[in-house]
Design an enzyme around this catalytic site. Structure first.
Site, PDB file in Angstrom:
ATOM      1  CE  LYS A  57      46.155  17.246  29.330  1.00  0.00           C
ATOM      2  NZ  LYS A  57      47.184  17.370  28.287  1.00  0.00           N
ATOM      3  CB  SER A 314      39.935  12.324  29.174  1.00  0.00           C
ATOM      4  OG  SER A 314      38.910  13.125  28.597  1.00  0.00           O
TER       5      SER A 314
END
Length: 332
Positions: A57, A314
Site C-alpha cells: 500500500k 502483499s
C-alpha cells in the site's frame, strides 16, 4: 486497455515510479524452490511484505501524496490527511504523514484486527473506530474532508493510487521478462488493477489472475453484476481483502474488468493452509491476504505446469493470535 474511464496508463505508472523512488522499497522477486517443485513450474514470490510499512500500500499512498504536493504545494496537506482502511492502507498513510509532519486521522471499522490498529497508532496517527464495515468508516473520512478540510487519500479507487501499485508490475517484468502468469489478491482493485495495467501494457499475453475471499468478494460480485454492488463484510483470515468497492467507483471497477483474465475464490481453510505453508516452507510470516495466490493454486488445482508464475505476497500484517487461528484451521 488504456481506457480514459480509469486513467491508469503505462506512462502514469512510470511517473509514479519516479515519484516514489527512494521512499518505497524495490522488493525482491524470490524464486521458491519448494513451490516450484510442488507445482512443476517456476514459482516466484514478490515480497511486498518487506516494504517499510509491511505491505504494498505504501506505493500508491506515496505516489498520491507526492503528486498532490507536486501540483498544489505542501499547503494542500496543511489540514492533514485522512482515509478509511482495512489496516494496511491506513498504516501507509500514517507512515507517509509522519514523514511529512502532517496530521493523519485513520478511520477503521470494528472488524480491523487490534495488531493493525496498534501499528497505525505507533506511527502517530489518530485512529477512529466506527461501524461494521469499511463503507461505514469511509463515511467518517468523508465527513472529515467536508467539515475539517482534511485531504482524502483513498485506499484504492483513484488513478494515482492504482498507478503507484502498478510499479509492482514494472519490477516483476524487469526481474522476469517472460512471466506467464501473475496471481494477486483482489479486493478494491488497486493492486490487481494497477499491476495488471503495467503487465498487460508490456506483455499482453501474460495471464493476470485475481483471487478473492469466498464471502464478501465485492469486486468479483460487482463484475458479475456488471456494475458496483454492495456486499456484507465478513471476518476472515484474509481481512485485508474485505470491504466494498464503493457504489460510485470511478476507477478500479473499469480497470480490473479490463486487465483480469481469470478469477478464483478461496475458503478460509485454504488460506489457513497457505499461511502455515509459507511459514514452514519459506520461513515467512505473512497475512492471510498475502497467501491467497498459493491458496488458489492448491484449492482449485490450477494447472501451471511448466509456466513461470509470480505470486504477490502483499503484506505481513498478521498477529500471533491470527496465526494461531490459522494453525487450528489448517488441515494437518
Amino acid at each position: 486497455m488504456h481506457d480514459a474511464a480509469h486513467g491508469v496508463t503505462l506512462d502514469e505508472i512510470y511517473h509514479a515510479r519516479a515519484r516514489i523512488k527512494g521512499q518505497v522499497s524495490r522488493t525482491p522477486l524470490w524464486h521458491s524452490r519448494a513451490l516450484s517443485e510442488r507445482f512443476a513450474a517456476e514459482v516466484y514470490l514478490k515480497l511486498e511484505n518487506l516494504q517499510p510499512t509491511g505491505a504494498f500500500k505504501l506505493r500508491g499512498v506515496t505516489n498520491m501524496i507526492a503528486a498532490l504536493i507536486e501540483r498544489h504545494g505542501h499547503d494542500a496537506l496543511a489540514k492533514g490527511v485522512t482515509t478509511a482502511s482495512t489496516g494496511n492502507h491506513g498504516r501507509a498513510v500514517a507512515y507517509a504523514a509522519s514523514r511529512l509532519g502532517v496530521p493523519a486521522v485513520i478511520c477503521l471499522s470494528t472488524l480491523v484486527p487490534a495488531n493493525k490498529v496498534a501499528a497505525i497508532e505507533a506511527l502517530g496517527a489518530t485512529v477512529t473506530r466506527i461501524g461494521q464495515s469499511q463503507d461505514d468508516a469511509f463515511e467518517e473520512a468523508r465527513r472529515l474532508v467536508k467539515e475539517e478540510g482534511m485531504t482524502l487519500i483513498p485506499p484504492f479507487d483513484d488513478p494515482l493510487i492504482a498507478s503507484g501499485q502498478g510499479t509492482i508490475g514494472l519490477e516483476l517484468l524487469e526481474d522476469q521478462p517472460d512471466l506467464d502468469r501473475v496471481i494477486l489478491g483482489l479486493s478494491g482493485g488497486g493492486l490487481l488493477g494497477g499491476t495488471g495495467a503495467a503487465l498487460k501494457a508490456i506483455r499482453p499475453q501474460l495471464n493476470v489472475t485475481g483471487v478473492s475471499l469466498s464471502a464478501g468478494a465485492a469486486m468479483f460480485e460487482s463484475l458479475t453484476a456488471g456494475h458496483p454492488v454492495a456486499v456484507e463484510e465478513v471476518e476472515s483470515l484474509g481481512d485485508s481483502l474485505g470491504g466494498g468497492i464503493g457504489l460510485d467507483n470511478r476507477c478500479t471497477f473499469a480497470l480490473v474488468r479490463d486487465v483480469m483474465d481469470d478469477h478464483f475464490q478461496v475458503s478460509e481453510s485454504a488460506i489457513a493452509n497457505a499461511m502455515i505453508d509459507m511459514l514452514e516452507q519459506e520461513k515467512m510470516l505473512v497475512e492471510g491476504a498475502a497467501v491467497v495466490g498459493l491458496a488458489a493454486l492448491e484449492e482449485h488445482q490450477i494447472d501451471i505446469k511448466g509456466q513461470k508464475v509470480a505470486l504477490v505476497l502483499s503484506g505481513n500484517g498478521v498477529s500471533l493470535e491470527t496465526l494461531d487461528q490459522a494453525r487450528q484451521l489448517a488441515k494437518r
